[in-house]
Design a protein around this motif. Sequence first.
Motif, mmCIF file in Angstrom:
data_model
loop_
_atom_site.group_PDB
_atom_site.id
_atom_site.type_symbol
_atom_site.label_atom_id
_atom_site.label_comp_id
_atom_site.label_asym_id
_atom_site.label_seq_id
_atom_site.Cartn_x
_atom_site.Cartn_y
_atom_site.Cartn_z
ATOM 1 N N CYS A 4 16.430 74.599 56.229
ATOM 2 C CA CYS A 4 16.111 73.171 56.109
ATOM 3 C C CYS A 4 15.142 72.995 54.956
ATOM 4 C CB CYS A 4 15.513 72.628 57.403
ATOM 5 S SG CYS A 4 13.936 73.406 57.850
ATOM 6 N N PRO A 6 12.790 69.644 53.057
ATOM 7 C CA PRO A 6 12.462 68.215 53.143
ATOM 8 C C PRO A 6 13.051 67.439 51.967
ATOM 9 C CG PRO A 6 10.550 69.476 52.419
ATOM 10 C CD PRO A 6 11.591 70.483 52.816
ATOM 11 N N ARG A 20 5.241 71.330 50.807
ATOM 12 C CA ARG A 20 5.464 70.721 52.123
ATOM 13 C C ARG A 20 6.389 71.597 52.975
ATOM 14 N NH1 ARG A 20 8.145 66.308 52.426
ATOM 15 N NH2 ARG A 20 8.957 66.090 50.292
ATOM 16 N N TYR A 21 7.382 72.221 52.316
ATOM 17 C CA TYR A 21 8.271 73.136 53.045
ATOM 18 C C TYR A 21 7.482 74.321 53.597
ATOM 19 C CZ TYR A 21 11.798 76.790 53.657
ATOM 20 O OH TYR A 21 12.563 77.810 54.156
ATOM 21 N N ASP A 23 4.332 74.348 54.433
ATOM 22 C CA ASP A 23 3.508 73.905 55.567
ATOM 23 C C ASP A 23 4.336 73.827 56.850
ATOM 24 O OD1 ASP A 23 1.404 73.758 53.872
ATOM 25 O OD2 ASP A 23 1.360 71.575 53.704
ATOM 26 N N ARG A 24 5.582 73.352 56.739
ATOM 27 C CA ARG A 24 6.418 73.198 57.933
ATOM 28 C C ARG A 24 6.853 74.553 58.494
ATOM 29 N NH1 ARG A 24 10.478 68.103 56.465
ATOM 30 N NH2 ARG A 24 8.821 66.570 56.004
ATOM 31 N N MET A 25 7.191 75.484 57.616
ATOM 32 C CA MET A 25 7.695 76.775 58.072
ATOM 33 C C MET A 25 6.565 77.713 58.512
ATOM 34 S SD MET A 25 10.811 76.135 57.820
ATOM 35 C CE MET A 25 11.469 77.712 58.299
ATOM 36 N N ARG A 26 5.343 77.477 58.044
ATOM 37 C CA ARG A 26 4.170 78.262 58.454
ATOM 38 C C ARG A 26 4.374 79.765 58.255
ATOM 39 N NH1 ARG A 26 2.174 75.214 64.032
ATOM 40 N NH2 ARG A 26 1.942 73.118 63.101
ATOM 41 N N GLU A 138 3.823 61.594 55.208
ATOM 42 C CA GLU A 138 2.811 62.450 54.600
ATOM 43 C C GLU A 138 2.620 62.034 53.151
ATOM 44 O OE1 GLU A 138 4.514 66.376 54.800
ATOM 45 O OE2 GLU A 138 6.503 65.540 54.455
ATOM 46 N N SER A 178 -0.048 72.010 49.291
ATOM 47 C CA SER A 178 0.383 70.629 49.478
ATOM 48 C C SER A 178 -0.784 69.671 49.322
ATOM 49 C CB SER A 178 1.004 70.460 50.862
ATOM 50 O OG SER A 178 0.019 70.681 51.862
ATOM 51 N N GLU A 180 -1.463 67.275 51.420
ATOM 52 C CA GLU A 180 -2.068 67.056 52.726
ATOM 53 C C GLU A 180 -3.224 68.015 52.975
ATOM 54 O OE1 GLU A 180 -1.891 65.026 55.137
ATOM 55 O OE2 GLU A 180 -0.138 63.786 54.729
#
Length: 659
Positions: A4, A6, A20-21, A23-26, A138, A178, A180
């Motif tokens: 996936c 963003p 951002r990717y 941050d989401r996948m950690r 965000e 990112s 954020e």
Amino acid sequence: MISCFPDLYPDELLYSACARYGDRMRYPNRADVAKELFGSRTNVATVELPNKLDYFVKNLPPGHLYTTDILIDRHTLYPLYAPFLSTEVPQRMRGEMSGSGHNRVLTHLGVSTDVIGRPEHLRFCPSCVHEDRESYPEIYWHRIHQILGVEVCPTHAVFLEASNVRLADRSNPYTFTSAEQSVKDTPPRPLNLDDKRHNILLKLARDAAWLLNWRGPYPGLTRLRDRYFDLLLQQGYAFYGGRLRTRKLLEDFLSFFPLDILEQFRCIIKGRGVSWPQRLVIKLYAEASRHPLRHLLLMTFLERTAEQVFTAFQEAKPFGTGPWPCLNSAADHFKQSVITDCRIAGVCYRKGGHRPQGTFVCSCGFVYVRVGPDLSVEDRFRITRIASYGCIWDDKLRELWHSPIALEEVGRRQNVSRCAIKWQARRLSLPTARDTPVEANEAIWIKASKAIELNTAERDLEARRRRWIDHLNANAGASRSKITKGCESLCNWLKIHDREWREAHLPPKRTPPPPHKQLDYAGLDKKLSEDIQDAARRIQDRSGHPVRVTIASIIREVGRESWISRRNEKFPLTARAIAEGTESMEAFTLRRVHWTERHYSRQGVCPKKYRFIDAGHISTRTSKTLLVRVAIDAALERLKLRFGLGCMYSISEQATRVA
């Protein structure tokens, strides 16, 4: 394949979406983001111009709408650089960004060695952050905020703020950070639109924003240079013909921009060499790549936006728009607008200077030149000079030449003067005599006038000769130059029209004086070298404190300063004697050490080392060299052996003190 990814927001950097990717996948290791997205952990997290985009697009999830070209045009800074490159470079740049090799995009651009640099940190607009939080889940990094020269937000007219994320973090070059994680709420700092400096910054930001969203076609550097020159021409900073008014241009440029702006962007104009504004306009340098900021600064000075320069440029036309009228009176299209070829071929320096000179070429062969600019409709029917008449005009002249009409009428019909008709008739090898009453009477009058002119010329020649004889008699015994100086105009006239007679009536040339006797440099060199050697020995043998043997001391002893110091190439023996006789500082110091030792030996004294150095006037610097230190220690050792260790007095004084 990436599971996936963003969706990218408007004007978002690809770097921002990758962050951002991450941050989401950690990912436990932040370098794994680069491995997942670009196939290599060694891929640098590039903000402006990333590469390996083909690999990235191929591994996106199924159903995505992104292509490599979309990412390059909408989510990198490529659109900012592309308009200011030569024709073949943009395509090469796209290939470099698409490929999977090392990222050398800036090197291919030719701007990596530019002195301008780039911002140190990623930046953000506080107002944009507020809007992003309301419109999207965000916040993100905007492209426009990361451009060198963009210090304000073009949308909200507030100053940009720097984050704590370095644009090129060499300590951690593979990490995507990112917005954020790093952007903090900051109150906006609005611009003062009454301040000239703030207006310049806002104009630069809006031009950069327009370039990011423009999609060409790009004119190329040559046409862009022509547009710059045309604008300089319209504003009085250039001349028709290609020359710049450099001093006026640079003075007005420096007075237009506040100095702190030029210093901040590293665009200071140096006093020597070709300045960077000149390099954008001069043909010799026009094909070299320059940073877009410098182009935007020049557009700002010329009071044009980037949109006006690239899409709505209006070329200066000193002769108006075509077609232009043909002024060939012999053609059936006389004064009709049929000429489509107008070239500004040169510059007329008369009547005000540096005025445009247009050349108009018609299909009938008639070519005329007019000095512009055209200020009225009547100026379009004006001729300054005819460059070529053409076959139609020549055929009409042949027809009129053999007709019984007068020569003035022929000139009126051909729209030229009577003198020009005669010259063109000679060019076409037309007969000199014409069978018309007017020309017959004219031939008789010309013959009589020539006879009168011949008689007058003979009388004038005799009068000038008599004046010359009288002038020679008045200056009897003088040289040729003095005689000529007293009567230049008459002398020059006779030199041109009666040279042989003038030479026959001049006094004979005087022989020059014999040359000066050549000096015997070899003998002088030998004598002077011997004097220098004797002087060096006398200086060394003087009593009292030693004096160093230098060129100055030798000159004081011998004299002949100009011979010694200025004629070394003619006096080789003298130069050698000076080189051998003069002392270096170290040799002179050693001589001082020996003199000091003899001085204390005569007194029977064994001094301390510092007293020895002071008495000999030995400098601190030279006393630290190896040879001098060894010589001082040896001298003190000899004095100690003779007069006792640590003895500070003479032998007689020691005996008195013991008693």
